[in-house]
Design a protein around this motif. Structure first.
Motif, short mmCIF file in Angstrom:
data_model
loop_
_atom_site.label_atom_id
_atom_site.label_comp_id
_atom_site.label_asym_id
_atom_site.label_seq_id
_atom_site.Cartn_x
_atom_site.Cartn_y
_atom_site.Cartn_z
N UNK A 1 88.29 -34.73 -9.08
CA UNK A 1 88.36 -33.28 -8.90
C UNK A 1 89.06 -32.63 -10.08
N UNK A 2 88.68 -31.40 -10.36
CA UNK A 2 89.37 -30.61 -11.39
C UNK A 2 89.18 -29.14 -11.08
N UNK A 3 89.92 -28.24 -11.78
CA UNK A 3 89.82 -26.81 -11.47
C UNK A 3 88.38 -26.30 -11.58
N UNK A 4 87.95 -25.59 -10.58
CA UNK A 4 86.57 -25.09 -10.56
C UNK A 4 86.29 -24.15 -11.72
N UNK A 5 87.31 -23.45 -12.20
CA UNK A 5 87.07 -22.51 -13.31
C UNK A 5 86.64 -23.22 -14.58
N UNK A 6 86.88 -24.53 -14.66
CA UNK A 6 86.48 -25.30 -15.84
C UNK A 6 85.06 -25.82 -15.74
N UNK A 7 84.45 -25.67 -14.59
CA UNK A 7 83.13 -26.25 -14.35
C UNK A 7 82.04 -25.25 -14.72
N UNK A 8 81.12 -25.68 -15.57
CA UNK A 8 80.07 -24.77 -16.03
C UNK A 8 79.16 -24.32 -14.89
N UNK A 9 79.04 -25.13 -13.87
CA UNK A 9 78.13 -24.82 -12.77
C UNK A 9 78.74 -23.86 -11.75
N UNK A 10 79.93 -24.15 -11.25
CA UNK A 10 80.53 -23.32 -10.21
C UNK A 10 81.63 -22.41 -10.74
N UNK A 11 82.06 -22.62 -11.98
CA UNK A 11 83.13 -21.80 -12.55
C UNK A 11 82.89 -20.31 -12.51
N UNK A 12 81.67 -19.85 -12.86
CA UNK A 12 81.43 -18.39 -12.82
C UNK A 12 81.61 -17.78 -11.44
N UNK A 13 81.33 -18.53 -10.38
CA UNK A 13 81.51 -18.00 -9.03
C UNK A 13 82.94 -18.17 -8.52
N UNK A 14 83.71 -19.02 -9.20
CA UNK A 14 85.10 -19.23 -8.79
C UNK A 14 86.02 -18.14 -9.31
N UNK A 15 85.52 -17.30 -10.22
CA UNK A 15 86.34 -16.24 -10.78
C UNK A 15 87.50 -16.82 -11.56
N UNK A 16 88.66 -16.23 -11.40
CA UNK A 16 89.85 -16.71 -12.10
C UNK A 16 90.83 -17.40 -11.17
N UNK A 17 90.35 -17.84 -10.02
CA UNK A 17 91.21 -18.45 -9.02
C UNK A 17 91.50 -19.90 -9.39
N UNK A 18 92.67 -20.15 -9.91
CA UNK A 18 93.04 -21.49 -10.37
C UNK A 18 93.31 -22.44 -9.21
N UNK A 19 93.36 -21.93 -7.99
CA UNK A 19 93.60 -22.77 -6.83
C UNK A 19 92.36 -23.39 -6.24
N UNK A 20 91.19 -23.14 -6.83
CA UNK A 20 89.94 -23.72 -6.36
C UNK A 20 89.59 -24.95 -7.20
N UNK A 21 89.15 -25.99 -6.53
CA UNK A 21 88.78 -27.24 -7.18
C UNK A 21 87.30 -27.53 -6.92
N UNK A 22 86.74 -28.40 -7.74
CA UNK A 22 85.40 -28.92 -7.49
C UNK A 22 85.32 -30.31 -8.07
N UNK A 23 84.21 -31.00 -7.84
CA UNK A 23 84.05 -32.36 -8.35
C UNK A 23 83.61 -32.34 -9.81
N UNK A 24 84.09 -33.31 -10.57
CA UNK A 24 83.63 -33.48 -11.95
C UNK A 24 82.14 -33.80 -11.95
N UNK A 25 81.41 -33.35 -12.96
CA UNK A 25 79.97 -33.65 -13.02
C UNK A 25 79.71 -35.15 -12.95
N UNK A 26 78.76 -35.52 -12.11
CA UNK A 26 78.35 -36.91 -12.00
C UNK A 26 79.21 -37.78 -11.10
N UNK A 27 80.13 -37.19 -10.38
CA UNK A 27 81.07 -37.98 -9.58
C UNK A 27 80.74 -38.01 -8.08
N UNK A 28 79.71 -37.32 -7.65
CA UNK A 28 79.49 -37.19 -6.21
C UNK A 28 78.91 -38.47 -5.58
#
Length: 343
Positions: free
Chosen positions: A191-218
């Motif tokens: 997992x890492x901050x969603x704002x760093x993810x090219x796929x979901x980052x734009x929808x996460x806004x600037x909320x640093x408290x949201x996480x998502x999975x690293x690409x290719x890790x699911x």
């Protein structure tokens, strides 16, 4: 009848029922679905809305509805993206309401600090109340089955133990033995901050408290080696987010405060886990989910007040049951168990 015999009968019925889901091309559609929005209140004062997909068997009004609650980094489409759980449930005579939890999908997106496990459970209670009072589809249900996955299972368990307003509780992709080493690996390696993810980052806004999975890790985290390449690709393409605050509360609910959750559940309980689940069923302190007996030995003691307890190990499945080749078996197992409970 002993528990092993009972589980065997449930699984045998499930295997027999798998073919029921398949219908001829010219048959009536298995389900009729509508999109719904329900007003809710978060933390007593914050007005919000929960979005869901409500499905019933075509031409029928069942007496029982399944409230489907997804896990972390998923949304309501966890239940129909790869295998159509609502269609299978409709074929078995059940209505379903698959919701986006607060902060996910098309439900209200609040600041991540307000998205807690306790809040999600309180919102589930409001949705159940709406189902019982006819606010969904115009039909008041007197029987509600609460069906969760992973983080959603932890929150459904808390809801059932706190409010005692459901008739049946189904937990998938969850045990009380989330091993510390597995938990640490999940957050440090996958997992890492969603704002760093090219796929979901734009929808996460600037909320640093949201996480998502690293690409290719699911596949490693959720899908397992048996999942098809197309299912894994779909899982990666539709991934969502997770509130770090929500995750912290859920871990505490498992490890610190079980008496306020599972110990207080009075409804009949089914735990159905993938036999190859390496997230909740592995690690230094984990317990295997390879057999129903193993799950029962590990989990039965956490539900002392439950009307009954049944466990099922789904062969060929990892953590995310609906993305596995055994998705039809998992769904039929749940529906058959509900039928044995009189749902």
């Amino acid at each position: 009848m002993n528990s092993a015999r009972r589980v065997g009968l449930v699984l045998a019925a499930a295997l027999a029922a798998v073919t029921v889901v398949v219908s001829p091309a010219n048959a009536e559609p298995a389900k009729s679905c509508t999109e719904v929005d329900l007003p809710v209140t978060a933390d007593l004062v914050v007005a919000a809305q929960v979005h869901g997909t409500y499905c019933t068997p075509a031409g029928r009004q069942p007496r029982t509805v399944q409230l489907l609650v997804h896990g972390a980094t998923y949304d309501r489409h966890y239940w129909d993206e790869a295998f159509d759980v609502p269609a299978a449930a409709a074929a078995d005579g059940y209505a379903t309401l698959a919701i986006d939890k607060l902060g996910y999908g098309e439900s209200a997106h609040l600041p991540s600090v307000l998205i807690t496990a306790e809040t999600e459970s309180a919102v589930l209670h409001q949705v159940i109340t709406a189902l019982r009072h006819g606010a969904v589809g115009g039909h008041a249900y007197d029987r509600v089955a609460l069906v969760g996955h992973s983080l959603g299972s932890i929150e459904t368990m808390a809801e059932a133990g706190t409010y005692r307003d459901v008739d049946y509780l189904v937990l998938t992709g969850m045990t009380h033995h989330l091993s510390p080493d597995i938990l640490a690996q999940t957050f440090t390696r996958h997992l890492y901050p969603a704002v760093l993810d090219a796929q979901v980052g734009p929808t996460a806004g600037l909320d640093a408290g949201l996480l998502t999975t690293l690409p290719g890790h699911r596949r490693t985290l959720f899908d397992g080696d048996n999942a098809s390449a197309s299912a894994v690709a779909r899982d990666e393409a539709t991934k969502s987010v997770l509130s770090a605050t929500e995750a912290d509360g859920a871990v505490q609910a498992l490890s610190v405060l079980p008496a306020t959750n599972s110990f207080a559940v009075t409804a009949p309980v089914l735990i159905a886990n993938g036999a190859a689940d390496t997230l909740f069923c592995a690690g230094a302190l984990g317990h295997p989910c390879t057999t129903a007996a193993a799950i029962t030995q590990a989990e039965r003691g956490f539900f002392p007040s439950a009307a009954s307890f049944t466990a099922a190990a789904i062969p060929g499945a990892a953590h995310s049951l609906t993305l596995s080749p055994a998705a039809a078996l998992a769904t039929s197992t749940i529906d058959s168990w509900l039928t044995t409970q009189g749902a």
